[in-house]
Design a protein around this motif. Structure first.
Motif, PDB file in Angstrom:
ATOM      1  N   GLY A 167     -37.345  18.745  10.415  1.00  0.00           N
ATOM      2  CA  GLY A 167     -36.725  17.369  10.632  1.00  0.00           C
ATOM      3  C   GLY A 167     -35.902  16.815   9.662  1.00  0.00           C
ATOM      4  N   SER A 168     -36.490  16.862   8.484  1.00  0.00           N
ATOM      5  CA  SER A 168     -35.822  16.238   7.299  1.00  0.00           C
ATOM      6  C   SER A 168     -35.503  16.913   5.935  1.00  0.00           C
ATOM      7  N   ILE A 169     -35.784  18.117   5.967  1.00  0.00           N
ATOM      8  CA  ILE A 169     -35.507  19.038   4.855  1.00  0.00           C
ATOM      9  C   ILE A 169     -35.313  20.570   5.443  1.00  0.00           C
ATOM     10  N   GLY A 215     -40.670  17.255  -6.366  1.00  0.00           N
ATOM     11  CA  GLY A 215     -40.573  17.758  -5.035  1.00  0.00           C
ATOM     12  C   GLY A 215     -41.923  17.523  -4.355  1.00  0.00           C
ATOM     13  N   TYR A 216     -41.865  17.052  -3.096  1.00  0.00           N
ATOM     14  CA  TYR A 216     -42.961  16.761  -2.401  1.00  0.00           C
ATOM     15  C   TYR A 216     -42.942  17.127  -0.826  1.00  0.00           C
ATOM     16  N   ARG A 217     -44.028  17.251  -0.149  1.00  0.00           N
ATOM     17  CA  ARG A 217     -44.190  17.041   1.368  1.00  0.00           C
ATOM     18  C   ARG A 217     -45.271  16.806   1.804  1.00  0.00           C
ATOM     19  N   ILE A 218     -45.674  15.969   2.805  1.00  0.00           N
ATOM     20  CA  ILE A 218     -46.866  15.579   3.095  1.00  0.00           C
ATOM     21  C   ILE A 218     -47.115  15.942   4.736  1.00  0.00           C
ATOM     22  N   ALA A 219     -48.186  16.293   5.153  1.00  0.00           N
ATOM     23  CA  ALA A 219     -48.713  16.786   6.504  1.00  0.00           C
ATOM     24  C   ALA A 219     -48.116  15.786   7.440  1.00  0.00           C
ATOM     25  N   ALA A 278     -48.953  11.386   7.441  1.00  0.00           N
ATOM     26  CA  ALA A 278     -47.743  10.605   7.256  1.00  0.00           C
ATOM     27  C   ALA A 278     -48.171   9.164   7.642  1.00  0.00           C
ATOM     28  N   GLY A 279     -47.298   8.381   6.693  1.00  0.00           N
ATOM     29  CA  GLY A 279     -47.044   6.988   6.973  1.00  0.00           C
ATOM     30  C   GLY A 279     -48.501   6.177   6.544  1.00  0.00           C
ATOM     31  N   ARG A 280     -49.203   6.814   5.694  1.00  0.00           N
ATOM     32  CA  ARG A 280     -50.383   5.829   5.302  1.00  0.00           C
ATOM     33  C   ARG A 280     -50.605   5.817   3.820  1.00  0.00           C
ATOM     34  N   GLY A 281     -49.349   5.844   3.094  1.00  0.00           N
ATOM     35  CA  GLY A 281     -49.338   5.789   1.564  1.00  0.00           C
ATOM     36  C   GLY A 281     -49.719   6.884   0.904  1.00  0.00           C
ATOM     37  N   VAL A 282     -49.842   7.985   1.502  1.00  0.00           N
ATOM     38  CA  VAL A 282     -50.571   9.080   0.915  1.00  0.00           C
ATOM     39  C   VAL A 282     -49.461   9.706  -0.077  1.00  0.00           C
ATOM     40  N   ALA A 283     -48.171   9.686   0.233  1.00  0.00           N
ATOM     41  CA  ALA A 283     -47.178  10.357  -0.770  1.00  0.00           C
ATOM     42  C   ALA A 283     -47.155   9.241  -1.996  1.00  0.00           C
ATOM     43  N   THR A 284     -47.102   8.156  -1.828  1.00  0.00           N
ATOM     44  CA  THR A 284     -47.077   7.149  -2.772  1.00  0.00           C
ATOM     45  C   THR A 284     -48.103   7.224  -3.973  1.00  0.00           C
ATOM     46  N   ALA A 285     -49.293   7.358  -3.333  1.00  0.00           N
ATOM     47  CA  ALA A 285     -50.537   7.523  -4.092  1.00  0.00           C
ATOM     48  C   ALA A 285     -50.435   8.794  -4.943  1.00  0.00           C
ATOM     49  N   ALA A 326     -35.281  13.288  -9.418  1.00  0.00           N
ATOM     50  CA  ALA A 326     -35.808  13.462  -7.787  1.00  0.00           C
ATOM     51  C   ALA A 326     -34.530  13.273  -7.120  1.00  0.00           C
ATOM     52  N   ALA A 327     -34.622  13.783  -5.969  1.00  0.00           N
ATOM     53  CA  ALA A 327     -33.323  13.795  -4.981  1.00  0.00           C
ATOM     54  C   ALA A 327     -33.740  13.800  -3.608  1.00  0.00           C
ATOM     55  N   THR A 328     -33.140  12.799  -2.809  1.00  0.00           N
ATOM     56  CA  THR A 328     -33.463  13.085  -1.387  1.00  0.00           C
ATOM     57  C   THR A 328     -32.081  12.672  -0.441  1.00  0.00           C
ATOM     58  N   THR A 336     -30.624   9.937   4.674  1.00  0.00           N
ATOM     59  CA  THR A 336     -31.379   9.569   5.737  1.00  0.00           C
ATOM     60  C   THR A 336     -32.839   9.394   5.739  1.00  0.00           C
ATOM     61  N   ASN A 337     -33.217   9.835   4.659  1.00  0.00           N
ATOM     62  CA  ASN A 337     -34.598  10.177   4.281  1.00  0.00           C
ATOM     63  C   ASN A 337     -35.379   8.898   3.831  1.00  0.00           C
ATOM     64  N   LEU A 338     -35.369   7.783   4.635  1.00  0.00           N
ATOM     65  CA  LEU A 338     -35.735   6.572   4.079  1.00  0.00           C
ATOM     66  C   LEU A 338     -37.134   6.681   3.558  1.00  0.00           C
ATOM     67  N   ALA A 339     -37.946   7.465   4.268  1.00  0.00           N
ATOM     68  CA  ALA A 339     -39.529   7.578   3.830  1.00  0.00           C
ATOM     69  C   ALA A 339     -39.540   7.782   2.338  1.00  0.00           C
ATOM     70  N   SER A 340     -38.761   9.153   2.131  1.00  0.00           N
ATOM     71  CA  SER A 340     -38.571   9.453   0.824  1.00  0.00           C
ATOM     72  C   SER A 340     -37.968   8.591  -0.336  1.00  0.00           C
ATOM     73  N   GLN A 341     -37.123   7.942   0.189  1.00  0.00           N
ATOM     74  CA  GLN A 341     -36.415   6.875  -0.656  1.00  0.00           C
ATOM     75  C   GLN A 341     -37.646   5.878  -1.128  1.00  0.00           C
ATOM     76  N   THR A 384     -38.916   4.776  -4.870  1.00  0.00           N
ATOM     77  CA  THR A 384     -38.542   3.331  -5.574  1.00  0.00           C
ATOM     78  C   THR A 384     -39.776   2.775  -5.688  1.00  0.00           C
ATOM     79  N   ARG A 385     -40.756   3.052  -4.723  1.00  0.00           N
ATOM     80  CA  ARG A 385     -42.267   2.394  -5.026  1.00  0.00           C
ATOM     81  C   ARG A 385     -42.941   2.896  -6.263  1.00  0.00           C
ATOM     82  N   CYS A 386     -42.591   4.237  -6.658  1.00  0.00           N
ATOM     83  CA  CYS A 386     -43.339   4.756  -7.890  1.00  0.00           C
ATOM     84  C   CYS A 386     -42.341   4.442  -9.035  1.00  0.00           C
TER      85      CYS A 386
HETATM   86  C1  LIG Z   1     -41.412  11.855   2.751  1.00  0.00           C
HETATM   87  C2  LIG Z   1     -42.701  12.034   2.969  1.00  0.00           C
HETATM   88  C3  LIG Z   1     -43.354  12.803   1.632  1.00  0.00           C
HETATM   89  C4  LIG Z   1     -43.281  10.493   2.968  1.00  0.00           C
HETATM   90  O1  LIG Z   1     -44.969  10.767   3.021  1.00  0.00           O
HETATM   91  P1  LIG Z   1     -45.905   9.488   3.440  1.00  0.00           P
HETATM   92  O2  LIG Z   1     -47.312   9.680   2.997  1.00  0.00           O
HETATM   93  O3  LIG Z   1     -45.677   9.195   4.785  1.00  0.00           O
HETATM   94  O4  LIG Z   1     -45.141   8.416   2.652  1.00  0.00           O
HETATM   95  P2  LIG Z   1     -45.847   6.886   2.348  1.00  0.00           P
HETATM   96  O5  LIG Z   1     -46.656   6.452   3.430  1.00  0.00           O
HETATM   97  O6  LIG Z   1     -46.358   6.960   1.055  1.00  0.00           O
HETATM   98  O7  LIG Z   1     -44.313   5.972   2.161  1.00  0.00           O
HETATM   99  C5  LIG Z   1     -43.543   6.017   3.122  1.00  0.00           C
HETATM  100  C6  LIG Z   1     -42.918   4.738   3.482  1.00  0.00           C
HETATM  101  O8  LIG Z   1     -41.608   4.884   4.209  1.00  0.00           O
HETATM  102  C7  LIG Z   1     -41.914   4.224   5.334  1.00  0.00           C
HETATM  103  N1  LIG Z   1     -41.156   4.971   6.505  1.00  0.00           N
HETATM  104  C8  LIG Z   1     -41.461   6.206   6.943  1.00  0.00           C
HETATM  105  N2  LIG Z   1     -40.518   6.659   7.872  1.00  0.00           N
HETATM  106  C9  LIG Z   1     -39.584   5.669   7.715  1.00  0.00           C
HETATM  107  C10 LIG Z   1     -38.231   5.533   8.323  1.00  0.00           C
HETATM  108  N3  LIG Z   1     -37.784   6.508   9.288  1.00  0.00           N
HETATM  109  N4  LIG Z   1     -37.631   4.351   8.161  1.00  0.00           N
HETATM  110  C11 LIG Z   1     -37.880   3.579   6.945  1.00  0.00           C
HETATM  111  N5  LIG Z   1     -39.376   3.684   6.546  1.00  0.00           N
HETATM  112  C12 LIG Z   1     -39.878   4.756   6.954  1.00  0.00           C
HETATM  113  C13 LIG Z   1     -43.288   4.320   5.651  1.00  0.00           C
HETATM  114  O9  LIG Z   1     -43.455   3.222   6.789  1.00  0.00           O
HETATM  115  C14 LIG Z   1     -43.901   4.047   4.474  1.00  0.00           C
HETATM  116  O10 LIG Z   1     -43.521   2.565   4.282  1.00  0.00           O
HETATM  117  P3  LIG Z   1     -44.970   1.525   4.341  1.00  0.00           P
HETATM  118  O11 LIG Z   1     -45.814   1.800   3.478  1.00  0.00           O
HETATM  119  O12 LIG Z   1     -44.175  -0.031   4.045  1.00  0.00           O
HETATM  120  O13 LIG Z   1     -45.194   1.585   5.691  1.00  0.00           O
HETATM  121  C15 LIG Z   1     -43.098  12.620   4.310  1.00  0.00           C
HETATM  122  O14 LIG Z   1     -42.517  12.082   5.274  1.00  0.00           O
HETATM  123  C16 LIG Z   1     -42.653  13.906   4.233  1.00  0.00           C
HETATM  124  O15 LIG Z   1     -43.425  15.002   3.762  1.00  0.00           O
HETATM  125  N6  LIG Z   1     -41.717  14.276   4.932  1.00  0.00           N
HETATM  126  C17 LIG Z   1     -41.199  15.651   5.142  1.00  0.00           C
HETATM  127  C18 LIG Z   1     -40.620  16.273   3.807  1.00  0.00           C
HETATM  128  C19 LIG Z   1     -39.725  15.541   2.858  1.00  0.00           C
HETATM  129  O16 LIG Z   1     -38.870  14.745   3.255  1.00  0.00           O
HETATM  130  N7  LIG Z   1     -40.191  15.627   1.553  1.00  0.00           N
HETATM  131  C20 LIG Z   1     -39.200  14.711   0.665  1.00  0.00           C
HETATM  132  C21 LIG Z   1     -37.964  15.281   0.313  1.00  0.00           C
HETATM  133  S1  LIG Z   1     -36.811  14.413  -0.873  1.00  0.00           S
END
Ligand SMILES: CC(C)(COP(=O)(O)OP(=O)(O)OC[C@H]1O[C@@H](n2cnc3c(N)ncnc32)[C@H](O)[C@@H]1OP(=O)(O)O)[C@@H](O)C(=O)NCCC(=O)NCCS
Length: 166
Positions: free
Chosen positions: A27-29, A85-89, A93-100, A120-122, A125-130, A134-136
């Motif tokens: 869905g995102s990569i 590069g990274y990916r989280i199950a 997701a959404g619990r700060g796992v990637a950031t930590a 890094a690059a994303t 549209t991948n707001l979660a990764s952005q 930036t948080r890191c």
């Molecule tokens: C990107 C990814 C690694 C994030 O992992 P994660 O553990 O969910 O990330 P975190 O919880 O540490 O932080 C994500 C933040 O983005 C926010 N977020 C998630 N989806 C979002 C969206 N669609 N729009 C805006 N913010 C979003 C989360 O709410 C969280 O912020 P918060 O702590 O204020 O709630 C994970 O979604 C993933 O593996 N995606 C598929 C693969 C991928 O995209 N890899 C990165 C390639 S560059």
């Protein structure tokens, strides 16, 4: 959860992670393709051999039950820099796992692998990764096209290479 450097005995747990999350990641990569799954064992062995040369450093994020919940990879390691590069199950997701985990990897990258900067690059549209980047502490550095989609490049300096560290 624990960040573990990729090992031979991670193979089956890593394959399970990739299969379980295949649709979610797509869905995102870009999807890895059927050949990735068909040739998984050979690829795993090849990655470990490459890791021995130091040009990649792969890590799995493993939960208390021994399940893989993420990957944190450094590739193209050279001249004190590497690509992150990274990916989280989906279930984690959404619990700060990637950031930590990225923060933990940054510490490893400096202390263990002697790196001074990361790239890094994303996609735009991948707001979660952005958010993670930036948080890191990553800073946007330019534009890029990733598999045909507009993207943003980022850089991070891990440590000051100047002489004012006491
Ligand atoms: C990107 C990814 C690694 C994030 O992992 P994660 O553990 O969910 O990330 P975190 O919880 O540490 O932080 C994500 C933040 O983005 C926010 N977020 C998630 N989806 C979002 C969206 N669609 N729009 C805006 N913010 C979003 C989360 O709410 C969280 O912020 P918060 O702590 O204020 O709630 C994970 O979604 C993933 O593996 N995606 C598929 C693969 C991928 O995209 N890899 C990165 C390639 S560059």
């Amino acid at each position: 959860m624990e960040l573990q450097r990729l090992r031979a005995d991670h193979a089956s747990a890593l394959l399970a992670f990739e299969l379980e999350n295949r649709e979610y990641f797509a869905g995102s990569i870009p999807d890895r393709g059927d050949e990735y799954f068909a040739g998984f064992d050979a690829r795993h062995a090849a990655l470990l051999a490459e890791q021995e040369t130091g040009t990649i450093q792969f890590h799995l994020l493993v939960d208390d039950a021994g399940q893989v919940i993420g990957r944190m990879n450094l590739i193209d390691v050279a001249d004190g820099a590497a690509d992150l590069g990274y990916r989280i199950a989906e279930k984690a997701a959404g619990r700060g796992v990637a950031t930590a985990a990225v923060k933990e990897l940054l510490a490893l990258a400096a202390a263990e692998y002697g790196l001074e900067s990361l790239r890094a690059a994303t996609t735009v549209t991948n707001l979660a990764s952005q958010t993670v980047l930036t948080r890191c502490g990553f800073v946007p550095s330019g534009e890029v096209v990733l598999s045909g989609k507009p993207g943003i490049t980022y850089t991070l300096r891990l440590r000051d290479s100047g002489g004012e560290r006491g």
